[in-house]
Every structure is written in structure tokens, then in C-alpha cells.
Design a protein around this motif. Structure first.
Motif, mmCIF file in Angstrom:
data_model
loop_
_atom_site.group_PDB
_atom_site.id
_atom_site.type_symbol
_atom_site.label_atom_id
_atom_site.label_comp_id
_atom_site.label_asym_id
_atom_site.label_seq_id
_atom_site.Cartn_x
_atom_site.Cartn_y
_atom_site.Cartn_z
ATOM 1 N N GLU A 758 0.808 -1.138 0.303
ATOM 2 C CA GLU A 758 0.251 -0.253 -0.224
ATOM 3 C C GLU A 758 0.899 1.407 0.097
ATOM 4 O O GLU A 758 2.105 1.660 1.159
ATOM 5 N N GLU A 759 0.467 2.057 -1.060
ATOM 6 C CA GLU A 759 1.983 3.772 -1.721
ATOM 7 C C GLU A 759 1.573 4.418 -0.150
ATOM 8 O O GLU A 759 2.422 5.345 -0.178
ATOM 9 N N SER A 760 0.224 4.691 0.333
ATOM 10 C CA SER A 760 0.586 5.630 1.320
ATOM 11 C C SER A 760 0.745 5.200 2.667
ATOM 12 O O SER A 760 0.785 5.962 3.537
ATOM 13 N N GLU A 761 0.963 3.998 2.744
ATOM 14 C CA GLU A 761 2.217 3.455 4.165
ATOM 15 C C GLU A 761 3.161 4.154 3.727
ATOM 16 O O GLU A 761 4.466 3.715 4.744
ATOM 17 N N PHE A 763 7.136 5.684 3.292
ATOM 18 C CA PHE A 763 7.410 6.864 4.375
ATOM 19 C C PHE A 763 9.126 6.597 4.010
ATOM 20 O O PHE A 763 9.867 5.538 3.492
ATOM 21 N N ASN A 764 9.777 7.370 3.897
ATOM 22 C CA ASN A 764 11.214 8.216 3.714
ATOM 23 C C ASN A 764 12.060 7.647 4.692
ATOM 24 O O ASN A 764 11.297 8.411 6.279
ATOM 25 N N TRP A 765 12.767 6.625 4.670
ATOM 26 C CA TRP A 765 13.903 7.174 6.035
ATOM 27 C C TRP A 765 15.317 8.258 6.183
ATOM 28 O O TRP A 765 14.457 9.517 5.396
ATOM 29 N N LYS A 766 16.460 7.884 6.416
ATOM 30 C CA LYS A 766 17.086 8.524 5.876
ATOM 31 C C LYS A 766 17.869 9.432 4.735
ATOM 32 O O LYS A 766 18.021 8.430 4.060
ATOM 33 N N ASP A 767 18.447 10.570 4.595
ATOM 34 C CA ASP A 767 18.589 10.599 3.466
ATOM 35 C C ASP A 767 18.002 10.290 1.786
ATOM 36 O O ASP A 767 18.459 10.045 0.578
ATOM 37 N N ASP A 768 16.384 10.409 2.470
ATOM 38 C CA ASP A 768 15.760 10.837 1.156
ATOM 39 C C ASP A 768 15.590 8.736 0.129
ATOM 40 O O ASP A 768 15.471 8.371 -0.848
ATOM 41 N N VAL A 769 16.054 8.326 1.614
ATOM 42 C CA VAL A 769 15.931 6.584 1.081
ATOM 43 C C VAL A 769 14.175 6.357 1.338
ATOM 44 O O VAL A 769 13.735 6.423 2.673
ATOM 45 N N LYS A 770 13.566 5.437 0.294
ATOM 46 C CA LYS A 770 12.211 5.215 0.657
ATOM 47 C C LYS A 770 12.517 4.513 1.177
ATOM 48 O O LYS A 770 12.874 3.360 0.257
ATOM 49 N N VAL A 771 11.111 3.595 2.066
ATOM 50 C CA VAL A 771 10.922 2.899 2.515
ATOM 51 C C VAL A 771 9.463 2.184 1.793
ATOM 52 O O VAL A 771 8.867 2.910 2.842
ATOM 53 N N PRO A 772 8.972 1.702 1.042
ATOM 54 C CA PRO A 772 8.544 0.465 0.739
ATOM 55 C C PRO A 772 7.360 -0.031 1.630
ATOM 56 O O PRO A 772 6.758 -0.809 1.478
ATOM 57 N N CYS A 773 7.098 -0.083 2.915
ATOM 58 C CA CYS A 773 6.523 -0.763 4.207
ATOM 59 C C CYS A 773 5.449 0.171 4.179
ATOM 60 O O CYS A 773 4.480 0.579 4.043
ATOM 61 N N GLY A 774 4.380 -1.402 3.451
ATOM 62 C CA GLY A 774 2.565 -0.993 2.870
ATOM 63 C C GLY A 774 2.420 -2.022 3.920
ATOM 64 O O GLY A 774 2.736 -3.457 3.279
ATOM 65 N N ARG A 775 1.010 -2.430 4.015
ATOM 66 C CA ARG A 775 0.189 -4.003 3.937
ATOM 67 C C ARG A 775 -0.152 -3.957 2.592
ATOM 68 O O ARG A 775 0.460 -3.520 1.445
ATOM 69 N N LEU A 776 -0.111 -5.498 2.267
ATOM 70 C CA LEU A 776 0.091 -6.450 1.213
ATOM 71 C C LEU A 776 -1.091 -6.237 0.414
ATOM 72 O O LEU A 776 -2.071 -6.468 1.133
ATOM 73 N N ILE A 777 -1.282 -5.819 -0.434
ATOM 74 C CA ILE A 777 -2.921 -5.809 -1.374
ATOM 75 C C ILE A 777 -2.977 -6.599 -3.098
ATOM 76 O O ILE A 777 -1.089 -6.295 -3.401
ATOM 77 N N PRO A 778 -3.756 -6.237 -3.864
ATOM 78 C CA PRO A 778 -3.816 -6.826 -4.557
ATOM 79 C C PRO A 778 -3.395 -5.901 -5.977
ATOM 80 O O PRO A 778 -3.836 -4.991 -5.462
ATOM 81 N N SER A 779 -2.612 -5.960 -7.363
ATOM 82 C CA SER A 779 -2.528 -5.347 -8.073
ATOM 83 C C SER A 779 -3.381 -4.762 -9.017
ATOM 84 O O SER A 779 -4.572 -6.477 -9.128
ATOM 85 N N GLU A 780 -3.156 -4.555 -9.635
ATOM 86 C CA GLU A 780 -3.907 -4.936 -11.403
ATOM 87 C C GLU A 780 -3.418 -5.049 -12.272
ATOM 88 O O GLU A 780 -4.160 -5.068 -13.245
ATOM 89 N N HIS A 781 -2.260 -5.548 -11.835
ATOM 90 C CA HIS A 781 -1.161 -6.604 -12.612
ATOM 91 C C HIS A 781 -1.618 -8.146 -12.130
ATOM 92 O O HIS A 781 -0.952 -9.074 -12.099
#
Length: 822
Positions: A758-761, A763-781
Motif C-alpha cells: 500500500e503506497e499510502s503507507e 515513508f522515507n528513511w534518512k537521506d531520502d531513502v524510500k521504505v516501501p513498507c505497507g500492507r500487501l494488497i492486490p495489484s492491477e497486474h
């Protein structure tokens, strides 16, 4: 070569041949066709009456009559033709004259009585009748014998040729002349529902059924019963036979090296309608005088695992004296002269009709103040009594070297000097291939043993958690377990100590196979799969080889297996020999050689809490059979390897993201020492579909699939790496047909899976490193071949290892028995 040709088809009448032996045979007439078929060579085209069981042939005789005639014919030909003469007859009729004497005799008798067989339609090899089918004896490559079989092999409509000089007594030529007006009969094969056909069986002791009942059952299934052990295939006994010491018949069978099997062999063979391996039902293997045992590939998998984990590596590298020679105890060492180390290991895997999977070891061993000894072993993993093993002492060193060279050439078909000096070698059909051992000590031998682990950590000057981490990475256990899981655990084959050249050959064979496979389809492609399987399991000897049939198996058992063996080789070189005392702190020494900074994270720190959240949020349980496994964090270590780019370098790049990387425990040392490496090849399945790329995921669930070991080894490791995706990112939801352009341009790829975080969840760690931490949901693929998102980068400089997460896999759906809980 001059040959004698008849004017028509030759076919033996056993009665006439027998008569001709005493000079009073007469030519028979009046044999017409079956089912009203007309015979072109008979003077009158009349319909024949078929006698017997109604399944006659064109000569008007029943199947049983023809079979009886053939048996008499075989007896007569053995009296009047030598094996060498039979070879000449076969050659004159364009049949294969090579092979063992028994095979030549049977082939010649079949040809002369039933007619010459056509060649194999797959490889052009010789077809032989086994009684139940026709099997090819040829080969479609130097690595693989042909697997073609049929129950309806075509025969040539041509005359039998007898070379001049054969049958000068006139009997054979007289027989041929009498058959000019005959046609070949049809050979009836044994029915497929006769699984015990060809077996001579003896029974002993009190079985679950009366002996008379078993006699009838065995005979109904094609077998025969004997009241003694002379010439039998096996002796069937009750398990109680072992407890009471065994009968005289059992003792005699053991002396004659005849398999003694349980009654279940009969039951399973009849139920499955094919004879089961005798080795798997051997009830007296450990009592046999020669130490006969069950080969690992015939064992129950759980039994094999126990044997493997408790087995000691018998040869640990190019200078390792084989344990079974017992010469190391006398100070023996591998003989060396003129830069050549006289120690060779070989492998041969051919899963064709012969089902060959063997190893061979040859060593010249110098014992102080004694002569040179030759150690020779050849057979399957855990010798089943049919192998060969010997230690031979030589008074003269030159004689020992000559015998060593002779054996090398005999089992490989190659020159020893060319192999040792130039690594020049050409694989020959049904010949062994050398496993090129390196000059070092494999970690299964040199790593920390169970008794050393605690002492090594206690004497270590490193921080306790780091010391325990290094203790795991330097132990024998994780490498033994890994090779056991992959089937690369032969005690006689040190696959963890191979030369770089041998590993390069393995990698090239894998890549070349994938290229060849793209050009073929249908039956030719199936043959390529078999041929590669034989090639692979010869180069990487396995205790349980199989025919690889699809890309998933290729990825899991070949590509991933190769990467693990490659990494174990790196670990072996780094760990070396730790079998001595631990008081000198060998763990700190190896830590310093590692070239990687490792420090435990404080469990109260923000980084620790962030990683735990990231794992728990993006994890889905691993299911093995009916058991579901969760994962919990044990410890987290911050790492920075000198082999890869530093974090300071990577943080300057755009589009940075913190991603999971799964790995086996046996791969950890190589990753920390050498850095993360791209996949070995492109295979159209998740994990390898993007070619030679470093592949990570934004879900711990995906990484856990690679880090999960086994139900009885719940500890594992996952990596967290900062990946710089760069300015250009290509998104894909299908496997690319070709990855060459991606690899050349080093374009980052984001593979879109059927599930996403889930992209809304995020967040950024330090030095603009993105952490894609979020609930697993079905995608459109929904049709994507990937279950979770995968991220591929082609330049190792874009990836920086940051954390090692030690996890434990816990059973989530285990129900405790009430009695155990009370």
C-alpha cells in the motif's frame, strides 16, 4: 568382406537345425500365411490353418510353437557358432557387432531367427530386444545414451548374409539354404503386466502369506521360484529373520553377495506393476561381510538426510587423503611429482536406460618410510556391494604412476598428462568426467565442528552477538545442510573445493543450454533437457539426480544450486582449516579476513524498530506441505562491506529505495566478503527473468522464500540493501524476451507483481531513502508471473548492503497434543 546371400528370407526352424546337426534334416513345406495372407515365395497361394493358441505367424505356427523353436535354435547356434563368428554375421547384416559376449549372442540369435532390426529413429543406434520391449543401445551425445524404447520395432525385409568361412562344416549354410522360401516370424514380447519377468526368487522364513501362495503369485507375475540360492536374483525374507540371526539360506546369500530383501519388495513390485529397486528393500545391508549399504538415491529422503548430516567428508580437496584408505593415520600424504598432484575424482551420470550415477576416486599416497600406495574407489554413493575399492602397495614409484595413468585413461578415454598439464579433456560416451578439485580445504571438513562452536565463541574477542554470528557462518553445519538439501553432499566428492575453471565450465554449460533450447521444440527439445541433466549432474555430482523438465526446476536446482556451490567455494577458502585449537581465536581472524564491518543494532533504536515493522508488514507466511511458518526477528546487524559501494557513495544517487534480498545461510560469507553479484543467467521465471541482474523485492515475503531453509532448521538470514534505481526505470509486468539491451544499458527494472504494498503507507528513511513498507494488497497486474514486486539492477555499484536480519521461522498452525500440554 565376401558374404553368402540367400535368394530369399532366412528364418531358422529349430527342428531343422537340430536335424541338420546329425545330417538327417528334411525341408518342410506347406507353411502359408496367417489370417489368409498370401506368401509370395510359396509355390501355391493357399490359405493356411493356424494351430495352437490362435496367435500364429505367417508360417502357420502358433506363438508357443515359435517360442519353443527359438529356444532350440538358440541352443543349436551356441554349439555351431563362436561369439566372434556371430560378431561377423552381425556386421555383415549392418547390425552392431560390439558389446559384451552375452549381448552379441542374443542380438545375433534374434536377428537370424526374427530378422534384422531397423536402426533407432532418434540416434541411429542399435535396437536390442529385452523380451518385454526394444531398447536402443546408442547415444545421442557423449553425455547421454539414448532412451528410445518401443514395443513394435520395425525389421528389415532383407536376406540374412553369412560371411565366407563361417559354417564351413555346411550346417549353417545348409540351414540358410533350407529357409529360402520362409518368412520371418513375429516376435511376441512379454506382457507388461508381468513385473517379475526375468526374476528368479527364493523365499525364506515365515512370511505374511504361505510360500505356496507366494509361489503362485510370483509365477502369475512372470517370475520363477527356486528352492536354493544358486543363480537367484534375490532372497525374500521376513524382517524377523534378522532378529533370530538368519537361516543358512540367508547366510549363503550374504556370502554370495545376493540381495536379501523384505517381503514388501514383492508387494510393491506387483502393485506398481514394475520391479522396484532391490537396494531400497535390503534388510541386511549393515550385516553384509563387505559392508554393503543402500545407495543414497535409493533411500527414503528422511533417511538420506540423516546419513548425509552424520557423514564425514572423506576427501576435502586436492591434497586430501581419502579417509577410507586409512593411510592418513599413518602420516600418508598425496604423492606429487613434477608439479602434478596424483589425486583425481570423477563423476558419471547417465539417466538413460542404464540409470548410471557413479563416482570414482584415484589417489597415489606416500606413507613415510614405506612404499607408495594406490587407492582406488569406484561405485555409487554409499557402496551397494557392486562397486570396487582397493588399496594397492607398489615397491616401485614408476610402476605406481604407470598404473595410475592407465586407470585414468581406462575410465575417461583421455590422456592423463594432457588433462593435468593443459586441462585438455574430451568427454567420451559412458566414460567418467574429472571433477577438478582445487588445492584447499572444503568447509564441510575445515569449518568448526559441533564440539568446537561454543569454545570458539567463548575465546573470541569480538562483541558477543557478532562472535555468535561468525560462529554460525564458520561452522560446518550450514554448509552440510545446504549441500544435503541440494543433493550435492557426496562424502567422496568435495564440490565445496573446486577450481574456478571447473565452475566456469558449469556456468558456460548452463548458458549454452539456454541458447540451444531456444532453437528447438518438441521431441528434440525433450532430448536436450535430458542431455543437459546428464551433463549437469556429471559436472556437479548429485546423490539424487533427476531429469530436469522445466524452467522452474532449472532455476531452483541448477542456477540457484550453482550459485550456492560457488559461494560455498568462497567460504571454504576464507574459513580454511579450523579443526585445531580454538584458543587462538579463529573467529576474530576470519572476521578480519572478511573485509566487512558488522555491528549489532540496539533493539531500542529507531532503525531496529523500523526494520521489524518493515518485515512484519510485508510478510506473508511460508507454507510447506500443511504447515504454515511465520517469521520473527532474532537480531539485526548493520553491515558495510569493502567489496561493494559504500553508503556514502550510493546515497548521492537518485531514486534510492530500501529493499529485501533473500539468501541461503551458506551464501552469506560470500555476500559479505565479495558483495552482491548478478544472477548467473536468464531463465523465464521470477528471480531470474531479468537476466544477469541483482534482484531485490519490496516485500519480506518474497525474500523469505529464498532465506527459508527447512522445517527442522528454522534459523535464516535476510539482507536489506539500499538500491539506487537511477534516473531511468523501466516497469514490466511480463518477462522480457531478451535482456541483453537492459544488461548493456544497465537500465533499472521494476517488475510489477500480482500483489503490491500500500503506497499510502510508504515513508522515507534518512537521506531520502524510500521504505516501501505497507500492507500487501492486490495489484492491477493479475496475470503477472511475479507474485510480488521485483527490482532489478545490472550494476553492482548501485547496491549497498546495509543490514543483515537474523530471523526464525516459527510454525503457526501447530496444534499441541493434549497429553504433551498437560
Amino acid at each position: 568382406m565376401k558374404v553368402h546371400e540367400t535368394r530369399s528370407h532366412a528364418r531358422a526352424s529349430a527342428e531343422e537345425l537340430a536335424e541338420s546337426k546329425v545330417g538327417k534334416g528334411k525341408q518342410k513345406t506347406g507353411h502359408d500365411g496367417r489370417d489368409g495372407e498370401q506368401q509370395p515365395h510359396t509355390p501355391k497361394n493357399k490359405k493356411a490353418k493356424v494351430e495352437g493358441d490362435g496367435r500364429g505367424d505367417r508360417n502357420g505356427k502358433s506363438t508357443s510353437e515359435i517360442s519353443a523353436e527359438f529356444e532350440e535354435f538358440c541352443k543349436a547356434t551356441r554349439q555351431h557358432l563362436s561369439v566372434e563368428q556371430m560378431r561377423r554375421i552381425l556386421e555383415a547384416n549392418e547390425q552392431d557387432p560390439s558389446g559384451a559376449d552375452d549381448a552379441v549372442v542374443q542380438r545375433c540369435q534374434d536377428m537370424m531367427f526374427y530378422g534384422p532390426l531397423e536402426r533407432c529413429k532418434i540416434c541411429g543406434g542399435q535396437l536390442d530386444c529385452t523380451g518385454s520391449n526394444y531398447e536402443c543401445r546408442g547415444a545421442f551425445s557423449e553425455w547421454s545414451t539414448c532412451t528410445y524404447t518401443t514395443v513394435d520395432a520395425p525389421r528389415k525385409d532383407q536376406l540374412i548374409k553369412v560371411p565366407d568361412g563361417i559354417g564351413d562344416d555346411g550346417i549353417i549354410k545348409e540351414w540358410v539354404k533350407r529357409q529360402e522360401s520362409r518368412r520371418y516370424p513375429h516376435r511376441e514380447l512379454l506382457l507388461k503386466d508381468k513385473p517379475l519377468a526375468g526374476f528368479m526368487i527364493s523365499l525364506s522364513g515365515r512370511l505374511s502369506r504361505r510360500h505356496q501362495t507366494w509361489r503362485e503369485e510370483i509365477e502369475n507375475n512372470g517370475g520363477k521360484i527356486s528352492n536354493n540360492v544358486n543363480g537367484i536374483s534375490c532372497l525374500v525374507v521376513s524382517p524377523a529373520e534378522r532378529e533370530r540371526g538368519g537361516s543358512s539360506r540367508v547366510a549363503e546369500a550374504m556370502e554370495r553377495n545376493i540381495p536379501v530383501v523384505s517381503e514388501n519388495w514383492l508387494i510393491d513390485s506387483i502393485e506398481k506393476k514394475q520391479p522396484q529397486p532391490l537396494d531400497a528393500y535390503d534388510v541386511l545391508s549393515d550385516l553384509a561381510p563387505d559392508g554393503r549399504g543402500i545407495p543414497w538415491d535409493k533411500m527414503d529422503p528422511s533417511e538420506e538426510a540423516i546419513e548425509s548430516m552424520s557423514a564425514e567428508l572423506k576427501i576435502y580437496g586436492k591434497r586430501g587423503v581419502h579417509k577410507d584408505s586409512r593411510l592418513q593415520e599413518q602420516g600418508g600424504s598425496i604423492f606429487e611429482r613434477d608439479g602434478i598432484i596424483y589425486n583425481c575424482a570423477f563423476s558419471l551420470c547417465d539417466q538413460g536406460l542404464r540409470g548410471t550415477n557413479e563416482i570414482c576416486v584415484m589417489q597415489l599416497i606416500q606413507v613415510p618410510e614405506k612404499n607408495v600406495h594406490l587407492y582406488y574407489k569406484k561405485g555409487r554413493v554409499v557402496d551397494d556391494g557392486k562397486g570396487e575399492e582397493r588399496v594397492e602397495e607398489f615397491n616401485n614409484v614408476d610402476d605406481a604412476v604407470k598404473e595410475f595413468v592407465r586407470l585414468f585413461e581406462d575410465i575417461t578415454g583421455n590422456d592423463f598428462e594432457s588433462w593435468e598439464r593443459k586441462k585438455k579433456f574430451q568427454k567420451k560416451t559412458l566414460k567418467f568426467y574429472p571433477i577438478d578439485m582445487d588445492d584447499g580445504i572444503e568447509v564441510r571438513h575445515g569449518g568448526l565442528g559441533i564440539r568446537q562452536l561454543g569454545a570458539a565463541a567463548a575465546h573470541c574477542k569480538l562483541e558477543p552477538l557478532v562472535a555468535n554470528f561468525m560462529k554460525v557462518l564458520c561452522s560446518q553445519e550450514i554448509y552440510k545442510y545446504a549441500t544435503m538439501e541440494m543433493g550435492y553432499d557426496s562424502p567422496d566428492m568435495p564440490l565445496g573445493m573446486l577450481t574456478d575453471q571447473h565452475l566456469k565450465i558449469c556456468e558456460e554449460q548452463l548458458v549454452n543450454f539456454l541458447v540451444e533450447l531456444e532453437k528447438e521444440s518438441g521431441e528434440k527439445a525433450n532430448l536436450l533437457w535430458l542431455d543437459f541433466s546428464n551433463k549437469w549432474f556429471t559436472l556437479m555430482h548429485s546423490t539424487r539426480p533427476f531429469v530436469i523438465r522445466n524452467f522452474r526446476e532449472l532455476a531452483d536446482h541448477v542456477a540457484a544450486g550453482f550459485e550456492s556451490i560457488r559461494d560455498i567455494n568462497v567460504a571454504s577458502r576464507l574459513i580454511g582449516d579450523m579443526s585445531g585449537a580454538t584458543i587462538d581465536d579463529p573467529l576474530s581472524d576470519r572476521y578480519n579476513k572478511l573485509g566487512c564491518s558488522i555491528s549489532p543494532l540496539d533493539k531500542e533504536s529507531d532503525d531496529y524498530k523500523m526494520i521489524v515493522k518493515y518485515l512484519e508488514t510485508t510478510y506473508e507466511p511460508v507454507k510447506v506441505g500443511d504447515v504454515i511458518y511465520g517469521a520473527s526477528v532474532e537480531n539485526i546487524f548493520a553491515v558495510e562491506s569493502s567489496a561493494g559501494p559504500s553508503y556514502e557513495e550510493v546515497k548521492k544517487s537518485p531514486n534510492k529505495i530500501l529493499l529485501w534480498c533473500g539468501t541461503r545461510s551458506c551464501n552469506m560469507l560470500r555476500h559479505l566478503h565479495k558483495g552482491l553479484l548478478p544472477a548467473v543467467c536468464r531463465i523465464p521465471v521470477p528471480g531470474y527473468m531479468f537476466g544477469r541482474a541483482i534482484v531485490c523485492s519490496d516485500t519480506s515475503a518474497e525474500a523469505a522464500r529464498y532465506g527459508f531453509t527447512a522445517v527442522d532448521r528454522p534459523e535464516g538470514f535476510l539482507f536489506l540493501a539500499v538500491v539506487a534505481q537511477g534516473e531511468q526505470i523501466t516497469e514490466m509486468s511480463t518477462a522480457p524476451n531478451d535482456t541483453k539491451e537492459l544488461e548493456e544499458k544497465k537500465v533499472s527494472v521494476r517488475g510489477l507483481g500480482r500483489k503490491k504494498t500500500e503506497e499510502s503507507e510508504h515513508f522515507n528513511w534518512k537521506d531520502d531513502v524510500k521504505v516501501p513498507c505497507g500492507r500487501l494488497i492486490p495489484s492491477e497486474h493479475k496475470d503477472s508471473p511475479m507474485e510480488y514486486n521485483e527490482y532489478a539492477v545490472y550494476d553492482p555499484k548501485q547496491v549497498c548492503m546495509r543490514f543483515v536480519v537474523a530471523v526464525k521461522y516459527d510454525e503457526q498452525n501447530m496444534e499441541m497434543d493434549a497429553a504433551e500440554g498437560s
